[in-house]
Design a protein around this motif. Structure first.
Motif, short mmCIF file in Angstrom:
data_model
loop_
_atom_site.label_atom_id
_atom_site.label_comp_id
_atom_site.label_asym_id
_atom_site.label_seq_id
_atom_site.Cartn_x
_atom_site.Cartn_y
_atom_site.Cartn_z
N UNK A 1 14.25 3.92 -2.68
CA UNK A 1 14.49 3.70 -4.28
C UNK A 1 13.26 2.72 -4.61
N UNK A 2 12.80 1.89 -3.93
CA UNK A 2 11.42 1.31 -4.26
C UNK A 2 10.29 2.09 -4.47
N UNK A 3 9.92 3.15 -3.59
CA UNK A 3 8.96 3.95 -3.50
C UNK A 3 9.31 5.06 -4.94
N UNK B 1 1.07 -1.17 -0.05
CA UNK B 1 0.01 0.10 0.24
C UNK B 1 0.94 1.27 0.06
N UNK B 2 0.70 2.18 -0.96
CA UNK B 2 1.32 3.29 -0.90
C UNK B 2 1.25 4.23 0.34
N UNK B 3 2.26 4.94 0.68
CA UNK B 3 2.53 5.93 1.78
C UNK B 3 2.35 5.35 3.08
N UNK B 4 2.59 4.18 3.53
CA UNK B 4 2.21 3.70 4.74
C UNK B 4 3.54 3.24 5.46
N UNK B 5 4.74 3.59 4.94
CA UNK B 5 5.88 3.19 5.71
C UNK B 5 6.17 4.16 6.99
N UNK C 1 4.15 9.50 -1.46
CA UNK C 1 3.73 9.45 0.01
C UNK C 1 4.73 8.61 0.82
N UNK C 2 5.11 7.65 0.22
CA UNK C 2 5.99 7.07 1.15
C UNK C 2 7.42 7.73 1.21
N UNK C 3 7.64 8.25 0.08
CA UNK C 3 9.19 9.21 0.26
C UNK C 3 9.03 10.19 1.31
N UNK C 4 7.75 11.12 1.36
CA UNK C 4 7.59 12.05 2.17
C UNK C 4 7.45 11.52 3.61
#
Length: 130
Positions: free
Chosen positions: A21-23, A1-5, A30-33
């Motif tokens: 790098x995977x994001x 799921x995107x942005x949940x890390x 969202x994950x990067x942020x």
């Protein structure tokens, strides 16, 4: 799921670099942020950004250009890491990029993006302003 890390305070630079790098490959801004510090610094051939809002804008712009990103290498330790990837974009078919990533308190504190900007500048010279 995107942005949940959620990066933990003891997340190493190597672990964070792999997530980062995977994001990017998934165009998951969202994950990067979510793994970046509020005062993250990004230095690239197009300039420097400081702060999460500017970094988000930088990553959103990059994500829109990506057609494919292939990770070539990820190396690092607790405090810093290097990611190398080949990226295919709408304006430039292949570019090899290296990023030096530094981590503080389990968050991406800075990234120094290194690539040949010449093909991107040539493309931008052909684009009409809006």
């Amino acid at each position: 799921m995107k942005g949940t890390v959620v990066a933990k305070p003891n997340t190493t630079a190597l672990e964070l670099a792999r997530i980062y790098v995977e994001a990017m490959a998934n165009r998951d801004v969202e994950t990067i942020v979510s793994i970046s510090a509020e005062n993250v610094i990004c230095i690239s051939p197009i300039g420097q950004t400081t702060g999460i809002a500017q970094f988000r804008g930088f990553q959103e712009g990059f994500a829109q250009m990506i057609t494919r990103l292939t990770t070539l290498a990820v190396h690092g330790d607790d405090r810093q890491a290097v990611v190398v990837y080949d990226v295919e974009t709408h304006p430039v078919p292949h570019t090899v990029v290296a990023e030096l990533i530094k981590v503080e308190n389990g968050k991406l504190a800075s990234t120094h993006v290194i690539y040949d900007a010449t093909p991107f500048a040539a493309y931008m010279a052909t684009v009409q302003p809006h």
